[in-house]
Design an enzyme around this catalytic site. Sequence first.
Site, short mmCIF file in Angstrom:
data_model
loop_
_atom_site.label_atom_id
_atom_site.label_comp_id
_atom_site.label_asym_id
_atom_site.label_seq_id
_atom_site.Cartn_x
_atom_site.Cartn_y
_atom_site.Cartn_z
N CYS A 122 13.35 10.91 6.77
CA CYS A 122 13.32 10.33 8.12
C CYS A 122 14.65 10.53 8.84
CB CYS A 122 12.99 8.86 8.04
SG CYS A 122 14.03 7.97 6.88
N LYS A 163 0.85 -1.19 0.00
CA LYS A 163 0.00 0.00 0.00
C LYS A 163 0.88 1.24 0.00
CE LYS A 163 -1.71 2.75 3.08
NZ LYS A 163 -1.72 4.06 2.39
P1 NDP Z 1 2.47 7.72 8.45
O1 NDP Z 1 2.92 6.83 9.53
O2 NDP Z 1 1.34 8.61 8.72
O3 NDP Z 1 2.07 6.88 7.17
C1 NDP Z 1 2.89 5.91 6.60
C2 NDP Z 1 2.02 4.95 5.81
O4 NDP Z 1 1.15 4.25 6.71
C3 NDP Z 1 1.11 5.61 4.80
O5 NDP Z 1 0.96 4.75 3.71
C4 NDP Z 1 -0.19 5.74 5.58
O6 NDP Z 1 -1.33 5.90 4.80
C5 NDP Z 1 -0.22 4.43 6.33
N1 NDP Z 1 -1.01 4.44 7.55
C6 NDP Z 1 -1.46 5.50 8.26
N2 NDP Z 1 -2.15 5.07 9.34
C7 NDP Z 1 -2.13 3.72 9.31
C8 NDP Z 1 -2.65 2.69 10.16
N3 NDP Z 1 -3.31 2.97 11.26
N4 NDP Z 1 -2.43 1.41 9.83
C9 NDP Z 1 -1.73 1.11 8.72
N5 NDP Z 1 -1.22 2.03 7.88
C10 NDP Z 1 -1.40 3.31 8.17
O7 NDP Z 1 3.76 8.50 7.97
P2 NDP Z 1 3.87 9.54 6.81
O8 NDP Z 1 3.38 9.01 5.52
O9 NDP Z 1 3.31 10.81 7.29
O10 NDP Z 1 5.45 9.61 6.64
C11 NDP Z 1 6.21 10.33 7.45
C12 NDP Z 1 6.85 9.48 8.54
O11 NDP Z 1 7.54 8.36 7.99
C13 NDP Z 1 7.88 10.26 9.29
O12 NDP Z 1 7.72 10.05 10.67
C14 NDP Z 1 9.20 9.65 8.84
O13 NDP Z 1 10.23 9.75 9.73
C15 NDP Z 1 8.84 8.25 8.55
N6 NDP Z 1 9.75 7.67 7.57
C16 NDP Z 1 10.67 6.76 8.00
C17 NDP Z 1 11.60 6.24 7.12
C18 NDP Z 1 12.59 5.21 7.60
O14 NDP Z 1 13.16 4.53 6.76
N7 NDP Z 1 12.84 5.05 8.87
C19 NDP Z 1 11.62 6.62 5.70
C20 NDP Z 1 10.59 7.56 5.35
C21 NDP Z 1 9.69 8.06 6.27
P3 NDP Z 1 -1.68 7.43 4.33
O15 NDP Z 1 -0.85 7.67 3.19
O16 NDP Z 1 -3.08 7.46 4.00
O17 NDP Z 1 -1.39 8.30 5.49
#
Ligand code: NDP
Length: 787
Positions: free
Chosen positions: A299, A191
Amino acid sequence: MTDIEELFDELEYGPALEDASPAYDWLRQHKNVFGHWIAGKWTTPGRDFKSKNPADGSILAELSQGTKDDVDSAICSARLALSSWQSLSGYQRGQYLYAIARQIQKNSRLFAVLETIDNGKPIRETRDIDVPLAARHFYHHAGWAPLVDKELPGSQPVGVVGQIIPWNFPLLMLAWKVAPALAAGNTVVLKPAEYTSLTALLFAELSYQCGLPKGVLNIVTGDGETGRFLVEHRATDKLAFTGSTEVGREIRKATAGSGKALTLELGGKSPFIVFSDADMDSAVEGVVDGIWFNQGEVCCAGSRLLVQESIAEVFESKVKRRMATLRVGSPLDKAIDMGALVDPIQLRRIQRYVEIGKTEGGICWQSEVDLPEEGCFFPPTLFTGVHSSHTLAREEVFGPVLVLMTFRTHEEATLLANNTRYGLAASIWSENINLALDVASRLETGVVWINSTNQFDAASGFGGYRESGFGREGGLEGLWAYRRAKEDLLPDEKSSSRLFEKKQYPKSSKTLDRTRKMYIGGKQVRPDGGYSRSVIGYSGELLGEVGEGNRKDIRNAVEAAKSASRWSKIGAHERAQVLYFLAENLEARSEEFAKCLATSTGISGQQEVQSSVRRLFSYASWCDKFEGIVHQAPAGQIVLALPEPIGVFGIICPEESALLAMVSLLSPAIAMGNTVVLVPSEGCPLAATDFYQVLATSDVPAGVVNIVTGSKSSLAPVLAEHDDVDAIWCAEHVELGQIIEKLSVGNLKQTWITKGSRNWADSNIGEGREFLRRATQVKNLWVPYGE
Ligand code: NDP
């Protein structure tokens, strides 16, 4: 002459816009509407939500919101495809991955443009970083596919993998997840993030054109609710998530005790440390890359700039001067430094953080850049006057906002750098390699870059410590995350706990003097509650009593284990000496232990004691042989993948093989430099209490091993909830594993819920690399060389 000087002074950049028409043509071919990609074809589109270009707000496409049924049919399709995908040879699977890599390269401009208009990131970055790195991941893993069975012996593919990715590197995150999963023999349901699904859809279509068998890769679009359906679905075998720590926690909770494998790549608040002897101009360029690359929506962004006090003033002015030259504008313009933020919601979030920063007393500095009039743009921002307690120093802003703090000594730099709940990455700038490596070894982060930042490669692992998650992506470490030890399938329902459930353990009120005590901080101590429990032998006779541990005993034991952290710093050879000594002392008392086991189980304990001695000996040997590797990184870089101890371990032992199982779990953990709080078998705790004396006479430093006897179902939850416990292993029944994983969410402990009823005597099953791998976490240390 003057005219030329003036011209140079005033030299304006002309617009250098990339032609986006190939991406718009591709969208039009699909009439700008998309269904999900399931079983090798598009589903009927739902037109449920819109994907917009954040640079101008225009609508790019209408997408389908994945329902429970959509997720279900995607998982069914992945499940159906699994056996034929696994029946291919590694070489054949590798050919598909290779073809996909080629396909990405052939369509690289299309991918780059599509990513840029969907996400807002500069075309320079999608063209030169995101897309080439995505192709590199498929090439790298095309090579792993034929090697994986031989290189990861004793492992098998996990099965059907659910993957959820964020919006900041949409195609690259897909590549990080899909390439190793397929190479390792799994099938996938992915997803993408709601804001940025388009390159995942293009990728699905193109991979099908490469002949990828239907069902091997399925893409379901949608928001967090769709993600939740994927997480909650019973028929996946593993979940791999990249995103916020908050959602990562929810996923940990939802999958607790399900037996699903889980890797979490979460947020960060990474330090960027500049020492007084750093090459300042290079470090300033590093800062630009560290925080303003991808608009700071990274991130591992170096969002905390820690500068040695003696150079802070000069360095700050250099950073400001450089900030004034950064250009923010149309992401399609090849000459801009920062593009658009992903969405107005993200823009408002960043604006809110900046307001909080000002309210808390921080001084905000922004260069006077020309921002486009419409779209989600925000200028590069620097905060000074920030304290460690301020929100901006603690919370992940996920935007182009940098805080500058100062330090005096390198001790202070290390303390400040580690003063965060996260542990993703760090960057160290110094011309003194001794100093840089020393600080690197003390940082609690999964990645450290020396005199560089934001270096990534498919051959190197990436991932965090602490609340930045667990598991690695990339390299050999990342591949392990998509394999499972054959012995380590679901915890055994018929696990040993049943044995002790049947037995009666009457509470005893007899004098405390006859009770075996606890072993905490190198001393035998009375149980805090003053209660004891009787230990009944095989033929029903009373063998003795052991302390009934409680919450307070566990807290004391954890405190002792935490204060013994020096154990992780001593040399591997010294740790080996202690383990050899343990083996020797156990051997010297083998008759006594054999008798103790025999009275509890009715079976001669001789063999078990001998196996325990051998196991201790074996892990003593492993101490200085479980080594890191040097990754084949891009030229000019050495990447050292160093296995490091995780910290304080909680270990819940199974019932059977009371001595051998205890030794098999304890010794890899301490061999790798962790300290341990262990809850032994309830049915046969005397093997553990007798072991105190072996520990006490074998030079094991106080606090390295702590043993609390009592009810596992009461003590394990306390360990799982304790924030100073970093990892927990439970070789017990499913229900206890479930509780432990749910309660370990607070500090995102690494958990291993495994079969209690494994054949511990078999050295292929009861010991080896799997145990050592789980007793360590890998730090990837990037060291550049050359001029
Ligand atoms: P989110 O955690 O909000 O979302 C990540 C993904 O999870 C999206 O596809 C989102 O859908 C989905 N999602 C949201 N809620 C749920 C749920 N309850 N159950 C399952 N899936 C869910 O993060 P962001 O997209 O806002 O990304 C930013 C964050 O990601 C930052 O905190 C960043 O640090 C972290 N990140 C970490 C990386 C790493 O390698 N450590 C790399 C890149 C980012 P939707 O798109 O609809 O919100």
